[in-house]
Design a protein around this motif. Structure first.
Motif, PDB file in Angstrom:
ATOM      1  N   LYS A 190       0.867  -1.177   0.000  1.00  0.00           N
ATOM      2  CA  LYS A 190       0.000   0.000   0.000  1.00  0.00           C
ATOM      3  C   LYS A 190       0.902   1.226   0.000  1.00  0.00           C
ATOM      4  N   LEU A 191       0.549   2.211  -0.810  1.00  0.00           N
ATOM      5  CA  LEU A 191       1.299   3.460  -0.854  1.00  0.00           C
ATOM      6  C   LEU A 191       0.530   4.496  -0.045  1.00  0.00           C
ATOM      7  N   LEU A 192       1.178   5.017   0.979  1.00  0.00           N
ATOM      8  CA  LEU A 192       0.561   6.018   1.842  1.00  0.00           C
ATOM      9  C   LEU A 192       1.106   7.390   1.449  1.00  0.00           C
ATOM     10  N   LEU A 241       4.437  -2.416   3.480  1.00  0.00           N
ATOM     11  CA  LEU A 241       4.821  -3.654   2.804  1.00  0.00           C
ATOM     12  C   LEU A 241       4.494  -4.875   3.639  1.00  0.00           C
ATOM     13  N   SER A 242       4.095  -5.935   2.968  1.00  0.00           N
ATOM     14  CA  SER A 242       3.847  -7.204   3.661  1.00  0.00           C
ATOM     15  C   SER A 242       5.193  -7.853   3.997  1.00  0.00           C
ATOM     16  N   PHE A 287       7.021  -0.873  -9.340  1.00  0.00           N
ATOM     17  CA  PHE A 287       7.778  -1.636  -8.352  1.00  0.00           C
ATOM     18  C   PHE A 287       6.937  -2.774  -7.785  1.00  0.00           C
ATOM     19  N   LYS A 288       5.649  -2.554  -7.578  1.00  0.00           N
ATOM     20  CA  LYS A 288       4.753  -3.616  -7.117  1.00  0.00           C
ATOM     21  C   LYS A 288       4.732  -4.757  -8.136  1.00  0.00           C
ATOM     22  N   ALA A 328       6.313 -10.194  -9.742  1.00  0.00           N
ATOM     23  CA  ALA A 328       7.043 -11.079 -10.656  1.00  0.00           C
ATOM     24  C   ALA A 328       8.104 -11.873  -9.903  1.00  0.00           C
ATOM     25  N   ALA A 329       8.759 -11.229  -8.942  1.00  0.00           N
ATOM     26  CA  ALA A 329       9.803 -11.903  -8.165  1.00  0.00           C
ATOM     27  C   ALA A 329       9.245 -13.078  -7.366  1.00  0.00           C
TER      28      ALA A 329
END
Length: 124
Positions: A2-4, A27-28, A106-107, A112-113
């Motif tokens: 989530k971007l705050l 970030l999780s 980036f998400k 993908a990673a």
């Protein structure tokens, strides 16, 4: 992820408005692990300008001076939070838009990673 994002403003020393943008990623644990595993902490997500500069001592001095006033945002900055201050609301909104897009990209990289070494099944 989530971007705050938080926008604010304050008066500067001469009464001119200064606009602030605070950004941070929530970030999780899995996302944090992928960042660590692939050593992405110092990956640059946003830079306000690129400089090619000269060579030699003068070129190095100009690059150092430029770096002091340029704006960059790395994954580490996004994890810990970063405050950006500008003197123009239009510039602030443009920076915010670019940071949002960089965070989306980036998400996608983090997603993908998570599929390396395995397979992904897509229903079409």
């Amino acid at each position: 992820m989530k971007l705050l994002i938080r926008r604010d403003q304050r008066a500067g020393l001469l009464g001119k408005m200064i606009f602030t943008l605070d950004v941070r990623a929530d970030l999780s644990a899995d996302e944090k692990e992928r960042i660590r595993k692939y050593k992405l902490q110092d990956a640059e997500l946003y830079a306000s300008h690129e400089i090619t500069g000269g060579s030699g001592l003068l070129g190095a001095a100009s690059r150092l001076a430029y770096k002091a006033v340029s704006l960059t945002l790395t994954v580490r900055d996004l994890e810990g939070g970063k405050r950006i201050e500008v003197k123009d609301v239009v510039e602030l909104l443009a920076i915010e838009d670019q940071i949002r897009e960089a965070a989306r990209t980036f998400k996608a990289v983090l997603d993908a990673a998570s599929h390396f070494g395995g397979e992904e099944v897509l229903e079409l």
